[in-house]
Design a protein around this motif. Sequence first.
Motif, mmCIF file in Angstrom:
data_model
loop_
_atom_site.group_PDB
_atom_site.id
_atom_site.type_symbol
_atom_site.label_atom_id
_atom_site.label_comp_id
_atom_site.label_asym_id
_atom_site.label_seq_id
_atom_site.Cartn_x
_atom_site.Cartn_y
_atom_site.Cartn_z
ATOM 1 N N ARG A 8 -19.934 21.145 25.807
ATOM 2 C CA ARG A 8 -18.572 21.327 26.454
ATOM 3 C C ARG A 8 -18.357 20.468 27.635
ATOM 4 N N GLU A 9 -19.432 20.831 28.532
ATOM 5 C CA GLU A 9 -19.664 20.191 29.879
ATOM 6 C C GLU A 9 -19.685 18.754 29.920
ATOM 7 N N LEU A 10 -20.364 18.107 28.893
ATOM 8 C CA LEU A 10 -20.110 16.800 28.815
ATOM 9 C C LEU A 10 -19.076 16.305 28.388
ATOM 10 N N GLU A 60 -15.990 17.673 29.376
ATOM 11 C CA GLU A 60 -15.308 17.498 30.327
ATOM 12 C C GLU A 60 -15.421 16.545 31.306
ATOM 13 N N LYS A 61 -17.089 16.355 31.546
ATOM 14 C CA LYS A 61 -17.437 15.103 32.362
ATOM 15 C C LYS A 61 -16.738 13.932 31.828
ATOM 16 N N LYS A 62 -16.691 13.654 30.701
ATOM 17 C CA LYS A 62 -16.158 12.298 30.108
ATOM 18 C C LYS A 62 -14.919 12.211 30.346
ATOM 19 N N LYS A 63 -13.947 13.191 30.221
ATOM 20 C CA LYS A 63 -12.514 13.014 30.737
ATOM 21 C C LYS A 63 -12.611 12.744 31.956
ATOM 22 N N SER A 64 -13.425 13.195 33.053
ATOM 23 C CA SER A 64 -13.332 13.349 34.427
ATOM 24 C C SER A 64 -13.647 11.741 34.634
ATOM 25 N N MET A 65 -14.725 11.281 33.865
ATOM 26 C CA MET A 65 -15.153 9.893 34.087
ATOM 27 C C MET A 65 -13.929 8.999 33.701
ATOM 28 N N ASP A 66 -13.297 9.140 32.774
ATOM 29 C CA ASP A 66 -12.306 8.292 32.212
ATOM 30 C C ASP A 66 -11.136 8.112 33.362
#
Length: 282
Positions: free
Chosen positions: A234-236, A238-244
């Motif tokens: 789940r954290e990953l 969210e991190k992917k969304k933030s990275m995008d």
Amino acid sequence: MTTEEVEEDAATAPESETATATADEEELVDSEARAIAEAMQSADESYVPSPSLLSAYDSAPLLAQVDGPDLTIFNSKPNVYQAKAVPVHLRGKLDIPIHVSAGGSVVEYEIHTDLYDIAFGVTAEREEGITNVKEKSRVDSHLEPVTGKFLVGSVPCALVFSFDNEYSWFREKKVTYKITVTPPKVENVVTGRRLRAKKALEVVKKDHDELDERFETAAQKRSELEDAILRLERELAEKKKSMDVVAKEEKWLEKKLAVREEQITMLSQRLKNGWADEKSEI
């Protein structure tokens, strides 16, 4: 004393002596049988399944060792292994392996050599290791036969009768041997398998409890790791969304920076060199 009385004494005395000798022999046999039964009982009471049997994923090998020989095809007749004048070359060895599968078998051997001595020993090879039944040493088997008798406890095992002539540089030896393996009596087999089953059950139950405890610990640890992996996934995400989002902003800023740098360069040139349309008016 009359002639008839003398004849009667002569006739009855040997019968009495024979009867006494027969009774002594029977008592000796009975005593030996009791000793064998007691030795078998002691061996079976101390029975412990080997590590390979406990680590196996199949129950059959352990049960086969506990059960011992199949009584429907069990043959209690002695097995005899013998040979005459077998050469053992100088600096050479001769090993006679005999496989024993019935616990409680009695092994008897008699060996002798022609003219010269030889080194002789007996070992029992099992999965757990090698046991010295008779320590190897030089024996005067050319003077009188070397004999021995012993009980085989835990099986399966390979008995190795070893004749060693490695110490001799000049003489070949000739060995004559007779080895008799007498299986246990049926009643001893029946008693032994029950004793082994009892000991094996104790070991298996203890191992089961230890495995069950380890299983519970492993299952709990697996559940904890699964939960941790789920949280990390789940954290990953969210991190992917933030990275995008950051990546899109980075591209936008890169384009804007390029425009601004071009603007800075062109404006700086104008201020330094002037405008091209102004020169035509001067």
